[in-house]
Design a protein around this motif. Structure first.
Motif, PDB file in Angstrom:
ATOM      1  N   HIS A   1      -5.132  -1.877  -7.128  1.00 12.33           N
ATOM      2  CA  HIS A   1      -6.359  -1.308  -6.587  1.00 12.33           C
ATOM      3  C   HIS A   1      -6.102  -0.693  -5.211  1.00 12.33           C
ATOM      4  N   TRP A   2      -6.572   0.523  -5.047  1.00 12.60           N
ATOM      5  CA  TRP A   2      -6.452   1.261  -3.785  1.00 12.60           C
ATOM      6  C   TRP A   2      -7.861   1.618  -3.328  1.00 12.60           C
ATOM      7  N   ARG A   3      -8.098   1.483  -2.037  1.00 14.11           N
ATOM      8  CA  ARG A   3      -9.369   1.901  -1.436  1.00 14.11           C
ATOM      9  C   ARG A   3      -9.069   2.735  -0.203  1.00 14.11           C
ATOM     10  N   VAL A   4      -9.933   3.709   0.051  1.00 14.78           N
ATOM     11  CA  VAL A   4      -9.782   4.520   1.241  1.00 14.78           C
ATOM     12  C   VAL A   4      -9.987   3.617   2.457  1.00 14.78           C
ATOM     13  N   THR A   5      -9.237   3.881   3.510  1.00 14.12           N
ATOM     14  CA  THR A   5      -9.404   3.118   4.735  1.00 14.12           C
ATOM     15  C   THR A   5     -10.221   3.941   5.727  1.00 14.12           C
TER      16      THR A   5
ATOM     17  N   ARG B   1       0.816  -1.221   0.000  1.00 17.74           N
ATOM     18  CA  ARG B   1       0.000   0.000   0.000  1.00 17.74           C
ATOM     19  C   ARG B   1       0.852   1.274   0.000  1.00 17.74           C
TER      20      ARG B   1
ATOM     21  N   ASP C   1     -12.628   7.495  -3.224  1.00 16.04           N
ATOM     22  CA  ASP C   1     -13.072   6.325  -2.452  1.00 16.04           C
ATOM     23  C   ASP C   1     -12.237   5.116  -2.857  1.00 16.04           C
ATOM     24  N   ARG C   2     -11.971   5.039  -4.159  1.00 15.86           N
ATOM     25  CA  ARG C   2     -11.125   3.969  -4.673  1.00 15.86           C
ATOM     26  C   ARG C   2     -10.423   4.454  -5.929  1.00 15.86           C
TER      27      ARG C   2
END
Length: 171
Positions: free
Chosen positions: A166-170, A19, A147-148
């Protein structure tokens, strides 16, 4: 025939980039570009609009005329998608992102505006238009918090990582 980048002909690896490294690459892309395509949907259907953006972390921001089609669409449905990419010289240089989020429109007196406004380079646009640099614009500031993000970089294949990450907000 000799291959410039023989690693492109190998099977596509599936490694997931850590990440921290993914975020660094996304922020580098956001910092090295200034144009994106904003996709909105409204009563008339989909609309893709090129816009000049600035960013603060994973939030992209731009100003817009209040009565523009993109602003009407955002009022009808604030969910947006943003596409941006670096100049392409070939598959090896392919680098871009799809950003998904919800647009927020901040007026000149919105208390949240100040936190973003400091990162917005409005002086550049004012200079281009011959406007005073002592008076910031009153146009709405649109902020899209990601958000992503789907990040694509084929160079990652060299190190065993999938070219699409793929990245998503935590929370």
């Amino acid at each position: 025939m000799p291959l410039t980048n023989p690693w492109l002909s190998d099977p596509t690896p599936g490694g997931v980039l850590p990440r921290e490294r993914l975020e660094e690459r996304i922020l580098n892309l956001l910092s090295s570009q200034n144009m994106c395509v904003l996709a909105t949907t409204g009563p008339g259907g989909p609309l893709a609009t090129p816009v000049r953006y600035y960013h603060l972390g994973f939030a992209l921001m731009f100003t817009a005329a209040p009565r523009s089609p993109k602003m009407r669409n955002i009022a009808a449905d604030p969910r947006v998608s943003i596409g941006l990419f670096a100049p392409l010289a070939g598959l090896a240089s392919s680098r871009g992102a799809q950003i998904f989020g919800t647009a927020r429109v901040l007026g000149p007196h919105d208390p949240d505006r100040a936190g973003y406004w400091e990162a917005f380079r409005w002086e550049n646009e004012h200079a281009e238009r011959g406007r005073s640099l002592s008076e910031p614009p009153a146009d709405p500031l649109v902020v899209v918090d990601a958000d992503r993000i789907v990040y694509t970089e084929h160079w990652l294949r060299r190190d065993g990582y999938a070219p699409r990450q793929h990245w998503r907000v935590t929370a």
